[in-house]
Design a protein around this motif. Structure first.
Motif, mmCIF file in Angstrom:
data_model
loop_
_atom_site.group_PDB
_atom_site.id
_atom_site.type_symbol
_atom_site.label_atom_id
_atom_site.label_comp_id
_atom_site.label_asym_id
_atom_site.label_seq_id
_atom_site.Cartn_x
_atom_site.Cartn_y
_atom_site.Cartn_z
ATOM 1 N N CYS A 189 -2.976 4.695 -2.827
ATOM 2 C CA CYS A 189 -3.930 5.288 -1.883
ATOM 3 C C CYS A 189 -3.856 6.804 -1.988
ATOM 4 O O CYS A 189 -2.923 7.431 -1.481
ATOM 5 C CB CYS A 189 -3.627 4.840 -0.457
ATOM 6 S SG CYS A 189 -3.698 3.048 -0.209
ATOM 7 N N GLU A 196 3.320 -1.203 4.292
ATOM 8 C CA GLU A 196 2.849 0.172 4.162
ATOM 9 C C GLU A 196 4.005 1.066 3.707
ATOM 10 O O GLU A 196 5.144 0.875 4.133
ATOM 11 C CB GLU A 196 2.314 0.685 5.501
ATOM 12 C CG GLU A 196 1.152 -0.111 6.058
ATOM 13 C CD GLU A 196 0.710 0.384 7.421
ATOM 14 O OE1 GLU A 196 0.600 1.610 7.595
ATOM 15 O OE2 GLU A 196 0.498 -0.454 8.320
ATOM 16 N N ARG A 225 -6.437 0.805 5.117
ATOM 17 C CA ARG A 225 -6.569 -0.361 4.238
ATOM 18 C C ARG A 225 -5.655 -1.501 4.674
ATOM 19 O O ARG A 225 -6.052 -2.677 4.661
ATOM 20 C CB ARG A 225 -6.257 0.052 2.799
ATOM 21 C CG ARG A 225 -7.411 0.778 2.110
ATOM 22 C CD ARG A 225 -7.046 1.220 0.719
ATOM 23 N NE ARG A 225 -8.231 1.715 0.011
ATOM 24 C CZ ARG A 225 -8.175 2.466 -1.084
ATOM 25 N NH1 ARG A 225 -6.992 2.804 -1.594
ATOM 26 N NH2 ARG A 225 -9.281 2.861 -1.668
ATOM 27 N N ALA A 226 -4.434 -1.169 5.099
ATOM 28 C CA ALA A 226 -3.504 -2.209 5.553
ATOM 29 C C ALA A 226 -4.051 -2.891 6.800
ATOM 30 O O ALA A 226 -4.001 -4.123 6.927
ATOM 31 C CB ALA A 226 -2.133 -1.599 5.831
ATOM 32 N N THR A 256 -1.665 8.952 3.984
ATOM 33 C CA THR A 256 -1.146 7.987 4.953
ATOM 34 C C THR A 256 -2.265 7.376 5.791
ATOM 35 O O THR A 256 -2.158 6.224 6.223
ATOM 36 C CB THR A 256 -0.120 8.647 5.884
ATOM 37 O OG1 THR A 256 -0.714 9.809 6.501
ATOM 38 C CG2 THR A 256 1.118 9.091 5.090
ATOM 39 N N ARG A 293 2.320 -7.437 9.126
ATOM 40 C CA ARG A 293 2.083 -6.041 8.736
ATOM 41 C C ARG A 293 3.332 -5.221 9.044
ATOM 42 O O ARG A 293 3.730 -5.092 10.199
ATOM 43 C CB ARG A 293 0.871 -5.482 9.468
ATOM 44 C CG ARG A 293 0.533 -4.041 9.096
ATOM 45 C CD ARG A 293 -0.693 -3.557 9.851
ATOM 46 N NE ARG A 293 -0.966 -2.159 9.585
ATOM 47 C CZ ARG A 293 -1.920 -1.447 10.188
ATOM 48 N NH1 ARG A 293 -2.712 -2.037 11.090
ATOM 49 N NH2 ARG A 293 -2.093 -0.168 9.909
ATOM 50 N N PHE A 324 0.864 -1.179 0.000
ATOM 51 C CA PHE A 324 0.000 0.000 0.000
ATOM 52 C C PHE A 324 0.901 1.230 0.000
ATOM 53 O O PHE A 324 1.803 1.350 0.840
ATOM 54 C CB PHE A 324 -0.888 0.030 1.249
ATOM 55 C CG PHE A 324 -1.913 -1.073 1.310
ATOM 56 C CD1 PHE A 324 -3.141 -0.930 0.677
ATOM 57 C CD2 PHE A 324 -1.663 -2.239 2.013
ATOM 58 C CE1 PHE A 324 -4.095 -1.938 0.729
ATOM 59 C CE2 PHE A 324 -2.610 -3.253 2.081
ATOM 60 C CZ PHE A 324 -3.827 -3.100 1.436
ATOM 61 N N TYR A 325 0.662 2.156 -0.926
ATOM 62 C CA TYR A 325 1.475 3.371 -0.969
ATOM 63 C C TYR A 325 0.608 4.547 -1.385
ATOM 64 O O TYR A 325 -0.484 4.383 -1.944
ATOM 65 C CB TYR A 325 2.639 3.212 -1.963
ATOM 66 C CG TYR A 325 2.215 3.399 -3.404
ATOM 67 C CD1 TYR A 325 2.286 4.646 -4.016
ATOM 68 C CD2 TYR A 325 1.703 2.333 -4.138
ATOM 69 C CE1 TYR A 325 1.864 4.813 -5.329
ATOM 70 C CE2 TYR A 325 1.279 2.495 -5.441
ATOM 71 C CZ TYR A 325 1.364 3.747 -6.032
ATOM 72 O OH TYR A 325 0.924 3.924 -7.318
ATOM 73 N N SER A 335 5.142 -1.621 9.078
ATOM 74 C CA SER A 335 4.803 -0.193 9.097
ATOM 75 C C SER A 335 5.668 0.591 8.116
ATOM 76 O O SER A 335 6.733 0.136 7.683
ATOM 77 C CB SER A 335 4.979 0.367 10.507
ATOM 78 O OG SER A 335 6.357 0.324 10.899
ATOM 79 N N ALA A 336 5.202 1.787 7.775
ATOM 80 C CA ALA A 336 5.907 2.629 6.804
ATOM 81 C C ALA A 336 7.246 3.106 7.362
ATOM 82 O O ALA A 336 7.417 3.301 8.567
ATOM 83 C CB ALA A 336 5.034 3.827 6.439
ATOM 84 N N VAL A 359 -3.696 4.614 3.652
ATOM 85 C CA VAL A 359 -2.729 3.510 3.621
ATOM 86 C C VAL A 359 -2.864 2.669 4.883
ATOM 87 O O VAL A 359 -2.990 1.441 4.835
ATOM 88 C CB VAL A 359 -1.279 4.051 3.498
ATOM 89 C CG1 VAL A 359 -0.261 2.948 3.780
ATOM 90 C CG2 VAL A 359 -1.039 4.632 2.111
ATOM 91 N N SER A 360 -2.879 3.333 6.031
ATOM 92 C CA SER A 360 -2.971 2.629 7.314
ATOM 93 C C SER A 360 -4.308 1.916 7.478
ATOM 94 O O SER A 360 -4.372 0.773 7.945
ATOM 95 C CB SER A 360 -2.759 3.627 8.459
ATOM 96 O OG SER A 360 -2.886 2.999 9.707
#
Length: 342
Positions: free
Chosen positions: A139, A114, A36-37, A30, A86, A25-26, A88-89, A33-34
């Motif tokens: 996203c 992410e 949907r993830a 943000t 998962r 997801f990018y 994190s970015a 992104v968060s």
């Protein structure tokens, strides 16, 4: 290549192909992104509260030790069941951690990554788009239609009602970030208390700031060459006691933002793509796109110089500040009209 369009994201995620073992997801939103993830991670396991099924990994830690992700993805769960990881970015490169999983996908765990606003040439995005076992999900900020659906969903869940005019008014005040929009709606619903119907008065009392909206109206009027709108906005802000230097500062910040965006367009990026990274409230997206199409880098550089001089002049002589601001803003508005050939 499994790269989808932004508007296809929700439909694709609802029917995820089992062959996709890594989802990236990018995008500039943000919050989306968060969201949907997180949603995908929760629905990909039997018990989201079980730390052995839903594993959360820090992006910085994964970037520092890429084998951590590979090891976790290839670990066989002690108690069976579905697993999801998962990540994190992070601003650090993740390609070294992801590449082995693209070459040999994990059969035991779904890996969810992410990321921020990755350019088309970004190595992580490029590698994932080329892999048959990965799905890449862009996203971007919510469009008015999406915001309307979110508003209806949250209002209905709270046992409240909202008519179409109030909903459109609220959507116009919300920004492009999904989580920020949800927080504003939650704040509004809390403000209502026992009242059942959401009205425009409720919205104006809680969401956003009237002075900020009028300031945005002035800024957009300058770069659109709308002299009557500029005159009205400036009169309103002056009557509310806003300092002329603050008005000029707001326009100067927009001029600098437009100049940076215009330079990206000159380098080959599309106007819509560039504006999508600016995280603007929905009503300002179209006006900003129009401004980018109308103003060249050279003209924007000229505008920055005019505004910088005007800001300095208002600081040196506050008594003539309003006249100085008016002259500078009208000069730029007329320049905008000439850009468009009006």
């Amino acid at each position: 290549m499994v790269a989808i369009k932004a508007h296809e994201a929700d439909r694709t995620l609802a029917r995820l192909d089992p062959a996709w073992r890594l989802v990236l997801f990018y995008g500039p939103d943000t919050g989306l992104v968060s969201e949907r993830a997180g949603h995908l991670a929760r629905k990909s396991v039997d018990d989201p509260d079980d730390a052995f099924q839903l594993i959360r990994m820090d992006g910085d830690a994964v970037a520092a030790d890429p084998l951590k992700l590979v090891d976790e993805a290839n670990t066989i769960g002690l108690f069976g069941g579905r697993r999801a990881i998962r990540v994190s970015a992070t601003t650090k490169p993740l390609l070294a951690a992801v590449e082995p999983l693209l070459a040999t996908p994990s059969q035991d765990a779904l890996v969810i990554v992410e990321a921020g606003d990755l350019q088309r040439s970004n190595p992580l995005r490029t590698a994932c788009e080329r892999a048959k076992s990965a799905l890449v999900v862009p996203c971007y900020g919510d469009a008015a239609r999406d915001l309307g659906a979110i508003i209806d969903e949250m209002v209905r869940a709270a046992g409240k009602s909202i008519d179409r005019n109030a909903r459109d008014h609220l959507a116009g005040l919300l920004g492009g970030d999904r989580q920020t929009s949800r927080r504003e709606i939650e704040k509004l619903l809390l403000y209502l208390g026992e009242e059942r119907m959401v009205t425009e008065d409720h919205i104006d009392a809680v969401v956003g700031d009237t002075a900020q909206r009028e300031q945005a109206m002035l800024v957009d009027a300058v770069f659109a060459g709308k002299l009557s709108v500029l005159d009205l906005a400036q009169a309103k802000l002056a009557s509310e006691g806003l300092d002329p230097g603050v008005m000029l500062g707001a326009v100067l910040r927009q001029a600098l933002a437009l100049l940076k965006a215009r330079q990206s367009v000159d380098a080959g990026r599309g106007v819509r793509d560039v504006v999508g990274t600016m995280r603007l409230p929905y009503p300002r997206i179209a006006t900003t796109e129009a401004a980018l199409n109308a103003w060249s880098s050279a003209r924007l550089t000229e505008a920055v110089a005019v505004l910088g001089s005007a800001v300095l002049a208002t600081r040196q002589n506050s008594e003539t500040g309003r006249a100085t601001a008016t002259r500078a803003l009208w000069t730029l508005a007329r320049l905008s009209r000439s850009n468009r050939g009006d």
